[in-house]
Design a protein around this motif. Structure first.
Motif, mmCIF file in Angstrom:
data_model
loop_
_atom_site.group_PDB
_atom_site.id
_atom_site.type_symbol
_atom_site.label_atom_id
_atom_site.label_comp_id
_atom_site.label_asym_id
_atom_site.label_seq_id
_atom_site.Cartn_x
_atom_site.Cartn_y
_atom_site.Cartn_z
ATOM 1 N N LEU A 422 4.513 20.246 -25.264
ATOM 2 C CA LEU A 422 4.088 19.451 -26.415
ATOM 3 C C LEU A 422 3.537 20.376 -27.494
ATOM 4 N N PRO A 423 4.418 20.917 -28.371
ATOM 5 C CA PRO A 423 3.950 21.763 -29.476
ATOM 6 C C PRO A 423 3.477 20.880 -30.628
ATOM 7 N N ARG A 424 2.285 21.125 -31.134
ATOM 8 C CA ARG A 424 1.765 20.233 -32.171
ATOM 9 C C ARG A 424 0.677 20.916 -32.973
ATOM 10 N N ALA A 425 0.078 20.140 -33.884
ATOM 11 C CA ALA A 425 -0.980 20.675 -34.732
ATOM 12 C C ALA A 425 -2.272 20.823 -33.958
ATOM 13 N N ASP A 426 -3.134 21.684 -34.456
ATOM 14 C CA ASP A 426 -4.415 21.914 -33.779
ATOM 15 C C ASP A 426 -5.329 20.696 -33.829
ATOM 16 N N ILE A 427 -5.090 19.775 -34.791
ATOM 17 C CA ILE A 427 -5.979 18.616 -34.930
ATOM 18 C C ILE A 427 -5.302 17.333 -34.467
ATOM 19 N N ALA A 428 -4.180 17.435 -33.773
ATOM 20 C CA ALA A 428 -3.466 16.233 -33.343
ATOM 21 C C ALA A 428 -4.302 15.444 -32.340
ATOM 22 N N THR A 429 -4.066 14.139 -32.298
ATOM 23 C CA THR A 429 -4.782 13.276 -31.356
ATOM 24 C C THR A 429 -4.277 13.505 -29.933
ATOM 25 N N GLU A 430 -5.022 12.980 -28.968
ATOM 26 C CA GLU A 430 -4.689 13.175 -27.557
ATOM 27 C C GLU A 430 -3.848 12.035 -26.994
ATOM 28 N N VAL A 431 -3.395 11.125 -27.840
ATOM 29 C CA VAL A 431 -2.705 9.927 -27.359
ATOM 30 C C VAL A 431 -1.487 10.275 -26.518
ATOM 31 N N LEU A 432 -0.617 11.139 -27.030
ATOM 32 C CA LEU A 432 0.619 11.460 -26.317
ATOM 33 C C LEU A 432 0.328 12.262 -25.046
ATOM 34 N N SER A 433 -0.516 13.259 -25.151
ATOM 35 C CA SER A 433 -0.824 14.097 -23.994
ATOM 36 C C SER A 433 -1.435 13.263 -22.869
ATOM 37 N N ALA A 434 -2.390 12.414 -23.218
ATOM 38 C CA ALA A 434 -3.039 11.577 -22.212
ATOM 39 C C ALA A 434 -2.064 10.574 -21.613
ATOM 40 N N GLY A 435 -1.195 10.005 -22.454
ATOM 41 C CA GLY A 435 -0.236 9.020 -21.972
ATOM 42 C C GLY A 435 0.760 9.621 -20.997
ATOM 43 N N LEU A 436 1.240 10.813 -21.296
ATOM 44 C CA LEU A 436 2.202 11.464 -20.400
ATOM 45 C C LEU A 436 1.537 11.872 -19.086
ATOM 46 N N THR A 437 0.287 12.295 -19.155
ATOM 47 C CA THR A 437 -0.442 12.636 -17.938
ATOM 48 C C THR A 437 -0.589 11.407 -17.036
ATOM 49 N N VAL A 473 -0.899 5.879 -54.405
ATOM 50 C CA VAL A 473 -1.057 7.071 -53.580
ATOM 51 C C VAL A 473 -0.285 6.831 -52.297
ATOM 52 N N LEU A 474 0.496 7.817 -51.879
ATOM 53 C CA LEU A 474 1.243 7.714 -50.638
ATOM 54 C C LEU A 474 0.572 8.573 -49.570
ATOM 55 N N PHE A 475 0.259 7.959 -48.434
ATOM 56 C CA PHE A 475 -0.320 8.695 -47.318
ATOM 57 C C PHE A 475 0.699 8.729 -46.191
ATOM 58 N N THR A 476 1.066 9.930 -45.770
ATOM 59 C CA THR A 476 2.089 10.089 -44.739
ATOM 60 C C THR A 476 1.505 10.437 -43.378
ATOM 61 N N SER A 477 0.192 10.530 -43.284
ATOM 62 C CA SER A 477 -0.462 10.803 -42.003
ATOM 63 C C SER A 477 -1.947 10.553 -42.165
ATOM 64 N N SER A 478 -2.631 10.443 -41.040
ATOM 65 C CA SER A 478 -4.083 10.265 -41.089
ATOM 66 C C SER A 478 -4.768 11.472 -41.711
ATOM 67 N N SER A 479 -4.216 12.661 -41.463
ATOM 68 C CA SER A 479 -4.848 13.868 -42.011
ATOM 69 C C SER A 479 -4.770 13.898 -43.530
ATOM 70 N N THR A 480 -3.716 13.342 -44.118
ATOM 71 C CA THR A 480 -3.641 13.324 -45.585
ATOM 72 C C THR A 480 -4.710 12.398 -46.157
ATOM 73 N N VAL A 481 -5.031 11.331 -45.433
ATOM 74 C CA VAL A 481 -6.109 10.436 -45.884
ATOM 75 C C VAL A 481 -7.436 11.186 -45.859
ATOM 76 N N ARG A 482 -7.744 11.770 -44.706
ATOM 77 C CA ARG A 482 -9.026 12.464 -44.557
ATOM 78 C C ARG A 482 -9.162 13.601 -45.566
ATOM 79 N N ASN A 483 -8.102 14.377 -45.723
ATOM 80 C CA ASN A 483 -8.206 15.548 -46.590
ATOM 81 C C ASN A 483 -8.267 15.182 -48.057
ATOM 82 N N LEU A 484 -7.501 14.180 -48.497
ATOM 83 C CA LEU A 484 -7.553 13.801 -49.908
ATOM 84 C C LEU A 484 -8.943 13.296 -50.274
ATOM 85 N N VAL A 485 -9.496 12.423 -49.442
ATOM 86 C CA VAL A 485 -10.840 11.920 -49.715
ATOM 87 C C VAL A 485 -11.835 13.078 -49.696
ATOM 88 N N GLY A 486 -11.620 14.039 -48.802
ATOM 89 C CA GLY A 486 -12.537 15.165 -48.696
ATOM 90 C C GLY A 486 -12.514 16.092 -49.890
#
Length: 563
Positions: A422-437, A473-486
Motif C-alpha cells: 500500500l504505497p501512499r501519502a504520509d498523511i493518508a488515513t488508516e481506513v484501507l490499511s485497517a480494513g485489509l488487516t 472552489v473545487l476540493f479534490t481531497s480532504s487535504s486540499t480543504v485543510r490546507n486551503l483554510v490553513g
C-alpha cells in the motif's frame, strides 16, 4: 524584462550584424486561443515582443501569459508604455540591431489599428516586415454575442467608427437612412480619451439614428469586453437602449469598455443564437487548489464550460524523507513478495513508476501481482503504465472505504501470498490499511511521497477567497480543504463549494463550510460536470424568476447564507 514561458527548443541567438525582422501579429479580440498558427510561430522566433494594451484588468495578465507562452524563455518583453509614445521608432531601432521584433495588436493589425503605418516605415527603412492577420472584433464579437451579421436576408453591412479619424466624422444621417445593419466601433467614448477622439456616446447615437429615419423599435445590441469571459450583451431598441444600459451599470457588475454597438435586424435573433454567455459557468472565477502538476487538466475542463480557473496550489508533493521503505517495496515487487498492490492516488502510481524506472524496470515488475485502484484518475494512471486494474470500488463509493467493501478476504487455500503493498501519502488515513488487516491480509504500508503544505498565496488571492471574490472552489481531497483554510482562510459564504466525494464533504463540513456540490464519483471530470450542472440550474432559476443572471461573487453584498 523576461517573460516566464514554456520551454522550447533553443535557437541560436541572432548576430547583431544580421538584418532584423519585424512582424505585426493580430492577437484577436481578447482571447489568446484565437491567435493564428502563423502568429504563434512568429512569437516562437521573436527576440523582442511588444504586447497590446488591451484587455485591461485581471484578464490582462492571463491573456499576456498565454500569448507569451509561445515565446522563448529569454524573450525581451517591452511594454507599450515604456516606448515613450513612439512604439514604431523602438521597433525599427531593435530591428536595425538585428533582432526579430513582434508587435502584437488587439484584433487585426490593419483593421481599426495603425499597423499600416509601421509596415510603411519598415519598407522605407529597408527592414524585412511581415503581417500575420488576426481575428477582427468587427466579425468575432458579434459572433461571440450570438448575432449573425450577414445571415439570410442581410445582403449588406456597414461598419462605422464613432470616433473622429483624421478629422473626418461619420455622416450619421446617411447611415440612418440606410436599411443595412450597422456595426459601430468606439461608441463607448471611454474616459481619458481626448475630446477630439471621443465618440458621440450611446444617447446621441440613438437619437441621431431615430431622427434620421431608423424606427425607434429597431433592435440594437451593445457587446462589452467581447470575446472575453467578462463579456456582457445588452439587447434593446434604439428608444430604450440608454435606460437599459444605465440599469445594467447601476448594478456595478459589468465591464463597460471596450464596447461594440450593433443596429438592425440581425440583433432580433440573438436569443436563439446566443451560445457563449449562456455556458453554465460563464465568467465564473473558480479556485483550483491542486498541485501544479495536477491543476492544468482540471482547469482545461473548467475553461470548456466558460469558467476562469485560477490555480492556487495548497500542497506540494515531495519524496519521502528516507528512501529505504520504497527501495524494499520495489525489491519486493520484483521478488514476488506481494499478492496485491493498492493505489489510492495518482501520486502513488507516479512514485512507484519513477522508482521502478530509476532501476531500469518497467510494468513487467507487476507480473503475477494484482492491482487495485481508487478513483478514475488513478485507474488511468495505472493504465498509462501498461497495467489494467483488477479491482476498484463501486462507482458511487470511490474511496478507501469503498475499496475495502469489495476486497476479497484472505484465503490461504486460494491466495499463494498474503501480503499487500500500500504505497501512499504520509498523511493518508488508516481506513484501507485497517480494513485489509481485518480481512486477514498482511499490509506493507509504505510512505511513497510526502504532502507538504504550500506557501500562502499572494494577498489579493487571500482577500478574494475570504471576501467572496471567487464564484466557486473545487476540493479534490480532504487535504486540499485543510490546507486551503490553513494558508488562506475559509471561503466566503456566497462562494459555491464543490467536493469530489463524501469524505471530502465531511471534512469541509467539519471546517464550517456549506457544501453545494458533491461529485457522484471520485473523478475530477465528474466534479466539473457536477459544478456545471449546478451553475446551469442556478442560471435557469434566475431566468424563471425573471431576475438577472448573477454569479455567486456578484451576490456577496447581499444576505450571507447560513449553513
Amino acid at each position: 524584462m523576461n517573460a516566464n514561458a514554456n520551454p522550447l527548443p533553443e535557437e541560436p541567438r541572432r548576430s547583431t550584424r544580421e538584418p532584423g525582422h519585424v512582424a505585426l501579429v493580430g492577437s484577436g479580440p481578447g482571447g489568446a486561443e484565437l491567435l493564428t498558427l502563423r502568429g504563434a510561430e512568429l512569437l516562437r522566433r521573436a527576440d523582442v515582443v511588444i504586447p497590446p494594451r488591451e484587455p485591461a484588468g485581471e484578464e490582462l495578465a492571463a491573456f499576456r501569459r498565454d500569448l507569451l507562452s509561445h515565446c522563448r524563455e529569454d524573450v525581451s518583453v517591452v511594454e507599450a508604455a515604456e516606448c515613450g509614445g513612439d512604439i514604431d521608432t523602438l521597433v525599427l531601432t531593435r530591428a536595425r540591431e538585428g533582432q526579430r521584433v513582434v508587435r502584437l495588436y488587439s484584433g487585426d493589425p490593419f483593421f481599426g489599428c495603425r499597423g499600416a503605418e509601421l509596415v510603411a516605415a519598415c519598407k522605407e527603412a529597408d527592414i524585412e516586415v511581415e503581417v500575420a492577420p488576426g481575428v477582427s472584433s468587427v466579425t468575432s464579437v458579434p459572433t461571440f454575442a450570438g448575432i449573425s451579421l450577414m445571415g439570410e436576408g442581410a445582403p449588406e453591412l456597414r461598419v462605422l467608427h464613432a470616433r473622429p479619424h483624421g478629422g473626418k466624422e461619420v455622416d450619421w444621417q446617411e447611415a440612418a437612412a440606410s436599411d443595412a445593419p450597422l456595426v459601430i466601433l468606439g461608441a463607448d467614448a471611454p474616459l481619458g480619451e481626448a475630446p477630439e477622439h471621443q465618440g458621440p456616446g450611446f444617447d446621441v447615437l440613438c437619437k441621431t439614428l431615430i431622427a434620421g429615419g431608423r424606427p425607434a423599435t429597431t433592435p440594437v445590441a451593445v457587446v462589452r469586453a467581447g470575446g472575453t469571459t467578462r463579456q456582457t450583451t445588452v439587447i434593446s431598441t434604439l428608444a430604450r437602449l440608454v435606460s437599459e444600459l444605465k440599469s445594467t451599470d447601476a448594478k456595478n457588475h459589468h465591464v463597460t469598455a471596450p464596447a461594440l454597438m450593433i443596429v438592425g435586424a440581425p440583433v432580433a435573433r440573438h436569443a436563439e443564437q446566443s451560445w457563449y454567455e449562456t455556458r453554465p459557468l460563464f465568467g465564473w472565477r473558480v479556485l483550483v487548489p491542486r498541485t501544479k502538476e495536477q491543476a492544468p487538466a482540471l482547469s482545461e475542463q473548467l475553461h470548456n464550460h466558460g469558467a476562469v480557473p485560477e490555480e492556487v496550489p495548497t500542497i506540494s508533493v515531495e519524496p519521502p524523507r528516507t528512501p529505504q521503505q520504497m527501495e524494499r517495496a520495489v525489491r519486493g515487487l520484483v521478488t514476488g513478495r506481494y499478492q496485491w498492490v493498492a493505489f489510492t492516488s495518482v501520486n502513488a502510481v507516479k512514485a512507484i513508476r519513477e522508482r521502478l524506472q530509476s532501476y531500469g524496470l518497467d510494468a513487467r515488475a507487476f507480473a503475477g501481482v494484482k492491482v487495485a485502484v481508487v478513483g478514475d484518475a488513478t485507474a488511468q494512471a495505472v493504465r498509462d503504465f501498461g497495467i489494467e486494474p483488477d479491482l476498484a470500488p463501486p462507482e458511487d463509493v470511490q474511496s478507501s472505504r469503498g475499496l475495502v467493501s469489495v476486497w476479497p478476504p484472505y484465503d490461504a487455500e486460494i491466495d499463494p501470498i498474503e501480503r499487500v503493498l500500500l504505497p501512499r501519502a504520509d498523511i493518508a488515513t488508516e481506513v484501507l490499511s485497517a480494513g485489509l488487516t481485518d480481512l486477514g491480509w498482511e499490509v506493507d504500508d509504505v510512505t511513497a511521497y510526502r504532502t507538504v503544505r504550500a506557501a500562502p498565496p499572494p494577498q489579493p488571492i487571500r482577500e478574494a477567497i475570504k471576501g467572496g471574490g471567487f464564484d466557486a472552489v473545487l476540493f479534490t481531497s480532504s487535504s486540499t480543504v485543510r490546507n486551503l483554510v490553513g494558508i488562506a482562510g475559509k471561503p466566503h459564504n456566497t462562494t459555491a463549494i464543490a467536493v469530489i466525494g463524501r469524505e471530502t464533504e465531511q471534512t469541509a463540513i467539519e471546517f464550517g463550510l456549506r457544501v453545494d456540490v458533491v461529485a457522484p464519483k471520485a473523478s475530477v471530470s465528474a466534479l466539473v460536470e457536477a459544478l456545471s450542472e449546478y451553475g446551469a440550474a442556478k442560471r435557469q432559476e434566475a431566468i424563471d424568476a425573471g431576475k438577472p443572471v448573477l454569479k455567486p461573487s456578484q451576490k456577496r453584498r447581499g444576505r450571507r447564507r447560513k449553513l
